[in-house]
Motif scaffolding. Structure first.
Motif, PDB file in Angstrom:
ATOM      1  N   ASP A 115       0.852  -1.184   0.000  1.00  0.00           N
ATOM      2  CA  ASP A 115       0.000   0.000   0.000  1.00  0.00           C
ATOM      3  C   ASP A 115       0.891   1.237   0.000  1.00  0.00           C
ATOM      4  OD1 ASP A 115       0.869   0.415   2.640  1.00  0.00           O
ATOM      5  OD2 ASP A 115      -1.069  -0.059   3.534  1.00  0.00           O
ATOM      6  N   SER A 116       0.286   2.410   0.040  1.00  0.00           N
ATOM      7  CA  SER A 116       1.056   3.656  -0.037  1.00  0.00           C
ATOM      8  C   SER A 116       1.947   3.884   1.178  1.00  0.00           C
ATOM      9  CB  SER A 116       0.116   4.845  -0.229  1.00  0.00           C
ATOM     10  OG  SER A 116      -0.802   4.907   0.845  1.00  0.00           O
ATOM     11  N   ASP A 117       1.689   3.158   2.265  1.00  0.00           N
ATOM     12  CA  ASP A 117       2.521   3.267   3.463  1.00  0.00           C
ATOM     13  C   ASP A 117       3.619   2.206   3.515  1.00  0.00           C
ATOM     14  OD1 ASP A 117       1.072   5.453   4.477  1.00  0.00           O
ATOM     15  OD2 ASP A 117      -0.447   4.093   5.314  1.00  0.00           O
ATOM     16  N   GLY A 118       3.741   1.402   2.456  1.00  0.00           N
ATOM     17  CA  GLY A 118       4.784   0.391   2.396  1.00  0.00           C
ATOM     18  C   GLY A 118       4.438  -0.921   3.082  1.00  0.00           C
ATOM     19  N   ARG A 119       3.180  -1.093   3.481  1.00  0.00           N
ATOM     20  CA  ARG A 119       2.744  -2.348   4.107  1.00  0.00           C
ATOM     21  C   ARG A 119       2.303  -3.324   3.021  1.00  0.00           C
ATOM     22  NH1 ARG A 119      -0.192   1.391   7.804  1.00  0.00           N
ATOM     23  NH2 ARG A 119      -1.784   1.182   6.195  1.00  0.00           N
ATOM     24  N   ILE A 120       2.627  -4.592   3.220  1.00  0.00           N
ATOM     25  CA  ILE A 120       2.188  -5.623   2.272  1.00  0.00           C
ATOM     26  C   ILE A 120       0.686  -5.826   2.444  1.00  0.00           C
ATOM     27  CG2 ILE A 120       2.347  -8.071   1.642  1.00  0.00           C
ATOM     28  CD1 ILE A 120       5.310  -7.957   2.445  1.00  0.00           C
ATOM     29  N   ILE A 121      -0.036  -5.752   1.312  1.00  0.00           N
ATOM     30  CA  ILE A 121      -1.490  -5.928   1.350  1.00  0.00           C
ATOM     31  C   ILE A 121      -1.946  -7.124   0.514  1.00  0.00           C
ATOM     32  CG2 ILE A 121      -1.996  -3.521   1.866  1.00  0.00           C
ATOM     33  CD1 ILE A 121      -2.641  -3.194  -1.184  1.00  0.00           C
TER      34      ILE A 121
END
Length: 179
Positions: free
Chosen positions: A162-168
């Motif tokens: 995602d835009s925060d760098g978390r794997i989605i």
């Protein structure tokens, strides 16, 4: 008409009003989106997609760039996205043994296959889990048994962020190999 959206809503046992409320839009507007008489803005598509746990690009899949679609349509290449629960959120050029309208929102082991889930199904799901857990891309060959022999796919899988760098989720590109 967006039959896939209607089917997904009904499978999740939701009403148009519930989805509209969850996406913070008017129910009549949502009905027009579902009927295909209106296209949602990217913001609205993202809100609906978030509520239904799908990829917002599904709303615009019929508008894929012509060169991309022409190059991959009817090819032995399938491209897909899944969420953290391994449920498909988007797919282009589905495998011949299942239809697009049965894929979204389902895991590989829940799809209508010619065969029950098999070793290939489990290996594909394990590959996606590994990529999501480790955050690393993986490429492997996965054989799938069929009634008339085995089909092998060269599968490349990478994490989606995602835009925060978390794997989605995970994205796969699978190429059917010649025997």
């Amino acid at each position: 008409m967006r039959r896939w959206l209607i089917k997904l809503r009904k499978e999740q046992q939701l009403t148009q009003q519930q989805i509209a409320a969850g996406a913070h839009i008017d129910r009549a507007y949502y009905a027009q989106i579902e009927n295909g008489t209106r296209n949602p803005s990217m913001t609205v598509a993202s809100r609906i997609a978030s509520y239904l746990h799908i990829n917002p690009s599904l709303f615009y899949s019929e508008h894929l760039s012509e060169p991309f679609e022409t190059a991959l349509a009817n090819s032995p290449m399938t491209i897909a996205h899944c969420d953290l629960e391994l449920r498909y959120t988007w797919m282009f050029n589905p495998y011949p043994h299942f239809r697009m309208d049965t894929v979204i929102g389902k895991r590989d082991d829940e799809l209508d296959h010619e065969l029950d889930p098999n070793e290939g199904t489990w290996k594909l799901m394990q590959l996606k889990k590994q990529v999501i857990t480790e955050g690393m891309s993986v490429r492997t060959i996965i054989p799938f048994p069929l009634p008339d022999g085995s089909v092998r796919y060269d599968v490349f899988c990478q994490p989606i962020y995602d835009s925060d760098g978390r794997i989605i989720g995970a994205a796969t590109a699978s190429l059917e190999l010649q025997s």
